[in-house]
Motif scaffolding. Structure first.
Motif, PDB file in Angstrom:
ATOM      1  N   MET A  91       0.758  -1.272   0.175  1.00 25.18           N
ATOM      2  CA  MET A  91       0.069   0.038   0.025  1.00 25.18           C
ATOM      3  C   MET A  91       0.960   1.247  -0.058  1.00 25.18           C
ATOM      4  SD  MET A  91      -3.109   1.195   2.751  1.00 25.18           S
ATOM      5  CE  MET A  91      -3.861   2.768   2.581  1.00 25.18           C
ATOM      6  N   ASP A  92       0.554   2.035  -0.923  1.00 29.55           N
ATOM      7  CA  ASP A  92       1.363   3.512  -0.990  1.00 29.55           C
ATOM      8  C   ASP A  92       1.295   4.294   0.011  1.00 29.55           C
ATOM      9  OD1 ASP A  92       2.174   2.697  -3.323  1.00 29.55           O
ATOM     10  OD2 ASP A  92       0.738   3.725  -4.583  1.00 29.55           O
ATOM     11  N   ALA A  93       2.128   5.006   0.628  1.00 25.80           N
ATOM     12  CA  ALA A  93       2.156   5.805   1.807  1.00 25.80           C
ATOM     13  C   ALA A  93       1.417   7.039   1.196  1.00 25.80           C
ATOM     14  CB  ALA A  93       3.524   6.207   2.228  1.00 25.80           C
ATOM     15  N   PRO A  94       0.505   7.629   2.297  1.00 27.27           N
ATOM     16  CA  PRO A  94      -0.383   8.860   1.854  1.00 27.27           C
ATOM     17  C   PRO A  94       0.704   9.878   1.679  1.00 27.27           C
ATOM     18  CG  PRO A  94      -0.391   8.401   4.340  1.00 27.27           C
ATOM     19  CD  PRO A  94       0.351   7.417   3.811  1.00 27.27           C
ATOM     20  N   MET A  95       0.219  10.739   0.564  1.00 24.81           N
ATOM     21  CA  MET A  95       0.910  11.899  -0.066  1.00 24.81           C
ATOM     22  C   MET A  95       0.786  13.034   1.070  1.00 24.81           C
ATOM     23  SD  MET A  95       0.453  13.896  -3.560  1.00 24.81           S
ATOM     24  CE  MET A  95       0.918  12.641  -4.515  1.00 24.81           C
ATOM     25  N   SER A  96       1.954  13.575   1.449  1.00 23.97           N
ATOM     26  CA  SER A  96       1.970  14.898   2.310  1.00 23.97           C
ATOM     27  C   SER A  96       1.456  16.021   1.339  1.00 23.97           C
ATOM     28  CB  SER A  96       3.280  14.922   2.822  1.00 23.97           C
ATOM     29  OG  SER A  96       3.394  16.303   3.298  1.00 23.97           O
ATOM     30  N   ARG A  97       0.961  17.040   2.106  1.00 23.36           N
ATOM     31  CA  ARG A  97       0.458  18.148   1.494  1.00 23.36           C
ATOM     32  C   ARG A  97       1.399  18.922   0.932  1.00 23.36           C
ATOM     33  NH1 ARG A  97      -0.667  22.967   4.810  1.00 23.36           N
ATOM     34  NH2 ARG A  97       0.139  22.669   7.050  1.00 23.36           N
ATOM     35  N   TYR A  98       2.671  18.769   1.265  1.00 23.75           N
ATOM     36  CA  TYR A  98       3.835  19.475   1.103  1.00 23.75           C
ATOM     37  C   TYR A  98       4.912  18.740  -0.041  1.00 23.75           C
ATOM     38  CZ  TYR A  98       3.319  22.845   4.879  1.00 23.75           C
ATOM     39  OH  TYR A  98       2.617  23.560   5.690  1.00 23.75           O
ATOM     40  N   ASP A  99       4.359  17.358  -0.470  1.00 24.29           N
ATOM     41  CA  ASP A  99       5.200  16.710  -1.365  1.00 24.29           C
ATOM     42  C   ASP A  99       5.499  17.417  -2.638  1.00 24.29           C
ATOM     43  OD1 ASP A  99       5.270  14.527   0.147  1.00 24.29           O
ATOM     44  OD2 ASP A  99       3.913  13.529  -0.760  1.00 24.29           O
ATOM     45  N   LYS A 100       4.480  18.031  -3.239  1.00 23.84           N
ATOM     46  CA  LYS A 100       4.644  18.783  -4.579  1.00 23.84           C
ATOM     47  C   LYS A 100       5.433  20.213  -4.320  1.00 23.84           C
ATOM     48  CE  LYS A 100       0.650  16.905  -6.824  1.00 23.84           C
ATOM     49  NZ  LYS A 100      -0.762  17.235  -7.690  1.00 23.84           N
ATOM     50  N   VAL A 101       5.139  20.640  -3.265  1.00 21.90           N
ATOM     51  CA  VAL A 101       5.778  21.827  -2.768  1.00 21.90           C
ATOM     52  C   VAL A 101       7.363  21.698  -2.668  1.00 21.90           C
ATOM     53  CG1 VAL A 101       6.391  23.662  -0.910  1.00 21.90           C
ATOM     54  CG2 VAL A 101       3.877  22.745  -1.678  1.00 21.90           C
ATOM     55  N   ASP A 102       7.830  20.660  -2.025  1.00 23.79           N
ATOM     56  CA  ASP A 102       9.288  20.164  -1.899  1.00 23.79           C
ATOM     57  C   ASP A 102       9.684  19.636  -3.128  1.00 23.79           C
ATOM     58  OD1 ASP A 102       8.916  20.379   0.754  1.00 23.79           O
ATOM     59  OD2 ASP A 102       8.548  18.190   1.379  1.00 23.79           O
ATOM     60  N   LEU A 103       9.080  19.380  -4.176  1.00 25.87           N
ATOM     61  CA  LEU A 103       9.567  18.976  -5.563  1.00 25.87           C
ATOM     62  C   LEU A 103       9.890  20.474  -6.053  1.00 25.87           C
ATOM     63  CD1 LEU A 103       7.188  15.965  -6.685  1.00 25.87           C
ATOM     64  CD2 LEU A 103       9.506  16.214  -6.067  1.00 25.87           C
ATOM     65  N   ALA A 104       9.090  21.541  -5.942  1.00 26.60           N
ATOM     66  CA  ALA A 104       9.068  22.608  -6.625  1.00 26.60           C
ATOM     67  C   ALA A 104      10.344  23.318  -5.977  1.00 26.60           C
ATOM     68  CB  ALA A 104       8.147  23.606  -6.324  1.00 26.60           C
ATOM     69  N   TYR A 105      10.638  23.150  -4.807  1.00 29.90           N
ATOM     70  CA  TYR A 105      11.643  23.733  -4.009  1.00 29.90           C
ATOM     71  C   TYR A 105      12.803  23.128  -4.527  1.00 29.90           C
ATOM     72  CZ  TYR A 105      15.050  24.337  -0.208  1.00 29.90           C
ATOM     73  OH  TYR A 105      16.133  24.606   0.619  1.00 29.90           O
ATOM     74  N   GLU A 106      13.070  21.797  -4.649  1.00 31.70           N
ATOM     75  CA  GLU A 106      14.374  21.074  -5.254  1.00 31.70           C
ATOM     76  C   GLU A 106      14.606  21.455  -6.605  1.00 31.70           C
ATOM     77  OE1 GLU A 106      16.245  19.680  -3.569  1.00 31.70           O
ATOM     78  OE2 GLU A 106      15.154  19.336  -1.719  1.00 31.70           O
ATOM     79  N   PHE A 107      13.458  21.576  -7.445  1.00 24.96           N
ATOM     80  CA  PHE A 107      13.520  22.300  -8.916  1.00 24.96           C
ATOM     81  C   PHE A 107      14.149  23.479  -8.960  1.00 24.96           C
ATOM     82  CE2 PHE A 107      11.582  24.373 -12.514  1.00 24.96           C
ATOM     83  CZ  PHE A 107      11.943  23.732 -13.565  1.00 24.96           C
ATOM     84  N   PHE A 108      13.556  24.366  -8.081  1.00 22.11           N
ATOM     85  CA  PHE A 108      14.111  25.837  -7.987  1.00 22.11           C
ATOM     86  C   PHE A 108      15.594  25.908  -7.761  1.00 22.11           C
ATOM     87  CE2 PHE A 108       9.347  27.163  -7.334  1.00 22.11           C
ATOM     88  CZ  PHE A 108       9.306  27.248  -8.615  1.00 22.11           C
ATOM     89  N   LYS A 109      15.816  24.973  -6.547  1.00 19.83           N
ATOM     90  CA  LYS A 109      17.229  24.978  -6.356  1.00 19.83           C
ATOM     91  C   LYS A 109      18.345  24.744  -7.483  1.00 19.83           C
ATOM     92  CE  LYS A 109      18.838  23.714  -2.421  1.00 19.83           C
ATOM     93  NZ  LYS A 109      19.026  22.854  -1.060  1.00 19.83           N
ATOM     94  N   GLU A 110      18.117  23.703  -7.953  1.00 19.47           N
ATOM     95  CA  GLU A 110      18.655  23.147  -9.105  1.00 19.47           C
ATOM     96  C   GLU A 110      18.827  24.249 -10.297  1.00 19.47           C
ATOM     97  OE1 GLU A 110      18.912  19.423 -12.250  1.00 19.47           O
ATOM     98  OE2 GLU A 110      17.190  19.598 -10.898  1.00 19.47           O
ATOM     99  N   LYS A 111      17.871  24.906 -10.484  1.00 18.36           N
ATOM    100  CA  LYS A 111      17.757  25.929 -11.558  1.00 18.36           C
ATOM    101  C   LYS A 111      18.703  27.141 -11.325  1.00 18.36           C
ATOM    102  CE  LYS A 111      15.323  23.716 -14.711  1.00 18.36           C
ATOM    103  NZ  LYS A 111      15.861  23.258 -16.235  1.00 18.36           N
ATOM    104  N   GLU A 112      18.350  27.317 -10.015  1.00 18.84           N
ATOM    105  CA  GLU A 112      19.235  28.533  -9.625  1.00 18.84           C
ATOM    106  C   GLU A 112      20.965  28.043  -9.484  1.00 18.84           C
ATOM    107  OE1 GLU A 112      19.120  31.073  -5.658  1.00 18.84           O
ATOM    108  OE2 GLU A 112      17.299  30.775  -6.649  1.00 18.84           O
ATOM    109  N   PHE A 139      10.731  27.618   2.741  1.00 20.13           N
ATOM    110  CA  PHE A 139      10.054  27.621   1.652  1.00 20.13           C
ATOM    111  C   PHE A 139       8.513  27.185   1.621  1.00 20.13           C
ATOM    112  CE2 PHE A 139       8.859  25.775  -2.454  1.00 20.13           C
ATOM    113  CZ  PHE A 139       8.663  26.990  -3.373  1.00 20.13           C
ATOM    114  N   ARG A 140       8.521  26.393   2.505  1.00 19.95           N
ATOM    115  CA  ARG A 140       7.050  25.822   2.551  1.00 19.95           C
ATOM    116  C   ARG A 140       6.195  26.858   3.204  1.00 19.95           C
ATOM    117  NH1 ARG A 140       7.647  19.853   5.749  1.00 19.95           N
ATOM    118  NH2 ARG A 140       7.894  18.566   3.879  1.00 19.95           N
ATOM    119  N   ALA A 141       6.796  27.617   4.079  1.00 16.81           N
ATOM    120  CA  ALA A 141       5.877  28.673   4.747  1.00 16.81           C
ATOM    121  C   ALA A 141       5.676  29.903   3.804  1.00 16.81           C
ATOM    122  CB  ALA A 141       6.766  29.209   5.680  1.00 16.81           C
TER     123      ALA A 141
END
Length: 421
Positions: free
Chosen positions: A1-22, A76-78
Motif C-alpha cells: 500500500m502506498d504511503a499517503p501523500m503529504s500536502r507538502y510533497d509537490k511543494v518540496d519538489l518545486a523547492y528542489e526544482f528551483f534550487k537546481e535551476k538557480e 519555502f513551505r511557509a
C-alpha cells in the motif's frame, strides 16, 4: 500500500526544482515546472505571481529564480503556504505590514542558521523584501501613491498588477534629505546584492556583518516609529548563538580571499561606496554596527536580571575595563582605518587640490614619512599601514584630510614638490 501523500510533497519538489535551476543559472518554463512537480500548468502559472513573486522573475515565457537556494525547505513551505496572508488586519496595509515582519524574521533565520554557508546574500534578499513591504505599508497608511506611472498618467502594469516602487525609490522618498545613515545603509545593501547576485562569495560575510546588523536595527526602529510598540520584533528575536570563534587568522584568510580576481567587482564596489560617504555617516551605528558584547556585571552574585548588554568600551576607565576581563568572551567589531589605495587617495585629494596626481602623492608620503620606503610588514603608522592580503600599504581617511590641509599652504606645496623622488 502506498504511503499517503503529504500536502507538502509537490511543494518540496518545486523547492528542489528551483534550487537546481538557480544553482545552474538556468531559466525554466511553466511546462517544465508542471512536469517536475505534478501540478497542473494552470496552478504553475498562478503561483509565481501570487505566492513566490518575491523570488521568481518572468521574462516572456521563461522564468528565473533568485534567492530560493538560501531558504530552507521549511522556510519555502511557509512562503508557499501563504502564511504571510494569515493576518487579523486584512487591509492592504495590514497584509503588507505582516509580510514585512515575516521577511525580516526570515532574514534573521537565514543569517543565523549554522548550516547556511553564504549568509549575506540570503539575508540581503529577504531584508530587502521586508523593507520594501514596510515602506509600502507606510505609504498606504499615509495615502502616498507608490506606483509607477506611464507618460499618460496611467499605472504601469506588469503581469496583470500595477508596478510598485522598488526599495531604492521608496527609501529616497522617505528620507528625502538624502544624507541619512539609514538611507546609506540600504543603498549599500541594494548595490551589494546586485553585485553578488550570481557570485558565491562567503568571504564577504565578515566584511559586511556590521551593515547587516544595522539594517535590522533600523528596520525595527522604523517599524515601531510608524506603527507602534506592539509591532516590535524584539519578542521574536534572540541573540545569535555563534558556534565559531572568529580568530585573527580567520579574518586574515578572509581578507586574502577578498583580494582574488573573482572578488574584484564586489571589492571595488564596497571600497568605492564606503569611501564616498562622509565621516558622520560612516561612523553612525545606523550605517554600520561596531560594538563589544559582554556579560553584564551585577551588583551581587545572584543579580542576573539581564544576561548581556552592549557597552561603549572606549568610555570605560582602566579600572572598569579590568572588571570586564572576567567576561567569557569579547565579540569585537573594530573598523580598520587603513583601507584606501594610493589611486583612491589621489582621487579624493584632487577634489580639493588642483593638479594633485600620483607622482605628487609619492612625494607627499616620502616628505611626511607617512610610510617606509621599503616593505615593512610590521609597520602601522598614523596615516598608513602594511596590509596582509593586499601585500602593500593602504592609507586612512585622516591621510586625505591631512594632505588637503597641508597642501592648501603654498609654501608646503612648494616644499613637497622639491622633494626628490
Amino acid at each position: 500500500m502506498d504511503a499517503p501523500m503529504s500536502r507538502y510533497d509537490k511543494v518540496d519538489l518545486a523547492y528542489e526544482f528551483f534550487k537546481e535551476k538557480e544553482s545552474l543559472s538556468e531559466s525554466f518554463t511553466i511546462k517544465q515546472l508542471a512536469d517536475a512537480t505534478g501540478w497542473t500548468e494552470g496552478a504553475c502559472k498562478t503561483y509565481p505571481s501570487k505566492r513566490w513573486h518575491q523570488y521568481i522573475e518572468k521574462d516572456g515565457a521563461q522564468y528565473t529564480t533568485s534567492g530560493i537556494s538560501y531558504l530552507s525547505k521549511a522556510e519555502f513551505r511557509a512562503v508557499h503556504s501563504q502564511k504571510l496572508q494569515q493576518v487579523a488586519d486584512h487591509s492592504t496595509k495590514g497584509i503588507l505590514l505582516h509580510k514585512a515582519k515575516e521577511f525580516a524574521l526570515l532574514a534573521v533565520s537565514v543569517y543565523n542558521n549554522p548550516y547556511t554557508e553564504f549568509k549575506t546574500y540570503g539575508y540581503i534578499v529577504n531584508i530587502i523584501i521586508a523593507y520594501t513591504s514596510l515602506f509600502h505599508a507606510i505609504f498606504e497608511k499615509k495615502g502616498t501613491a507608490y506606483f509607477y506611472l506611464n507618460d499618460n498618467g496611467t499605472p504601469k502594469v506588469i503581469d496583470g498588477e500595477e508596478k510598485a516602487w522598488e526599495l531604492s525609490t521608496c527609501a529616497s522618498e522617505y528620507w528625502q534629505s538624502g544624507a541619512s545613515p539609514e538611507l546609506a545603509n540600504l543603498n549599500f545593501l541594494i548595490g551589494l546584492r546586485n553585485k553578488i547576485e550570481h557570485r558565491s562569495l562567503p568571504a564577504i560575510d565578515l566584511a559586511v556583518a556590521g551593515e547587516c546588523q544595522s539594517a535590522l536595527s533600523n528596520f525595527e526602529s522604523l517599524l515601531v516609529e510608524e506603527f507602534g510598540d506592539e509591532h516590535a520584533l524584539t519578542a521574536n528575536l534572540a541573540f545569535s548563538m555563534q558556534l565559531t570563534r572568529i580568530s585573527e587568522q580567520s579574518q586574515l584568510d578572509a581578507l586574502k580571499q577578498m583580494q582574488k580576481d573573482n572578488y574584484k567587482v564586489v571589492r571595488e564596489y564596497m571600497e568605492t561606496y564606503r569611501n564616498d560617504l562622509n565621516d558622520e555617516v560612516v561612523e553612525s551605528q545606523k550605517y554600520r554596527v561596531r560594538a563589544f558584547l559582554v556579560p553584564k556585571l551585577g551588583n551581587h552574585a545572584k543579580s542576573a536580571d539581564m544576561a548581556v548588554e552592549f557597552i561603549n568600551v572606549n568610555a570605560l576607565t582602566e579600572e572598569e575595563l579590568k572588571d570586564y576581563e572576567q567576561a567569557v568572551a569579547f565579540i569585537k567589531g573594530v573598523e580598520n582605518p587603513f583601507r584606501l589605495k594610493p589611486k583612491r587617495i589621489v582621487e579624493l585629494v584632487l577634489k580639493k587640490i588642483k593638479g594633485f596626481n600620483m607622482p605628487l602623492h609619492t612625494k607627499c608620503w616620502k616628505y611626511y614619512e607617512a610610510r617606509p620606503k621599503g616593505i615593512d610588514k610590521a609597520f602601522k603608522g598614523e596615516y598608513a599601514s602594511y596590509m596582509e592580503g593586499f601585500d602593500g600599504y593602504l592609507y586612512s581617511q585622516n591621510w586625505v584630510k591631512f594632505l588637503i590641509s597641508e597642501l592648501q599652504n603654498e609654501d608646503k606645496m612648494k616644499a613637497v614638490k622639491q622633494q626628490a623622488q
